[in-house]
Design an enzyme around this catalytic site. Structure first.
Site, mmCIF file in Angstrom:
data_model
loop_
_atom_site.group_PDB
_atom_site.id
_atom_site.type_symbol
_atom_site.label_atom_id
_atom_site.label_comp_id
_atom_site.label_asym_id
_atom_site.label_seq_id
_atom_site.Cartn_x
_atom_site.Cartn_y
_atom_site.Cartn_z
ATOM 1 N N THR A 5 0.787 -1.129 -0.233
ATOM 2 C CA THR A 5 0.270 -0.003 -0.357
ATOM 3 C C THR A 5 0.993 1.523 -0.358
ATOM 4 O O THR A 5 2.082 1.035 0.398
ATOM 5 C CB THR A 5 -1.156 -0.139 1.158
ATOM 6 O OG1 THR A 5 -1.745 0.878 0.878
ATOM 7 C CG2 THR A 5 -0.452 0.402 2.529
ATOM 8 N N CYS A 164 6.253 1.974 -8.238
ATOM 9 C CA CYS A 164 5.835 1.082 -7.186
ATOM 10 C C CYS A 164 4.755 -0.423 -7.549
ATOM 11 O O CYS A 164 3.698 0.017 -8.033
ATOM 12 C CB CYS A 164 5.814 1.798 -6.044
ATOM 13 S SG CYS A 164 5.148 0.773 -4.137
#
Length: 180
Positions: A5, A164
């Site tokens: 996350t 990411c």
């Protein structure tokens, strides 16, 4: 570092904003792309987000929300009490989660070791696997762009999601505005 996350919090001149991506990963597999990892607490006067183990984070949210209520909405007192409780409880010390909490006056990172950290600039903090990307983008945008606080958070998380692999671009934000 927790993989799964990115949460970014920004305390601007007129608004406080928290945002997070929607990806839930298990190892190298994406399990879900639309999870909501941020919450409004204290009748919307405090915003919070988590990174790490979901089950652990829900336990931490519940504990923090109870402390926030017992401190009558005082975020600083609740954060300090949270740290004290975390240090006393052997079970809590094994939880694998981090939280960002903010209101219009403070922004804190609550670490997996029970530490409470206020960012040096008092404005921007990020956690999670894409946290450093989002933090870098937010600092640059805050310094060089003329964006609304919510747009700054969304743009920074978008950049993190493009870099990411544990972060996606399904972004959710919550905002606290100054009372007029």
């Amino acid at each position: 570092m927790f993989h799964a996350t990115t949460i970014l919090a920004y305390k601007g001149k007129n608004k406080s904003v928290i945002g997070g991506d929607g990806q839930v990963s298990f190892g190298n597999t994406v399990l879900k792309g639309n999870a909501i990892k941020i919450r409004k607490l204290n009748n919307g006067k405090v915003l919070a987000g988590f990174a790490g183990s979901t089950a652990d984070a829900f336990n931490l949210f519940d504990m923090f929300e109870n402390l926030l209520q017992s401190s009558k909405g005082d975020l600083l007192k609740a954060a300090i009490d949270f740290s004290k409780e975390w240090r006393k409880d052997k079970y809590l010390r094994k939880l694998e989660a981090m939280m960002l909490v903010l209101d219009r006056n403070h922004i804190f990172l609550l670490s997996g070791t029970g530490d409470v950290v206020e960012p040096e600039d008092g404005q921007i903090a990020a956690i999670g696997s894409g946290g450093n990307y989002a933090l870098s983008a937010a600092r640059a945008l805050a310094k060089h762009a003329n964006l609304d606080e919510e747009e700054l958070v969304k743009s920074s998380l978008q950049i993190a999601g493009e870099i990411c692999i544990y972060t996606n671009t399904n972004i959710k934000t919550y905002v606290i505005e100054d009372e007029k």
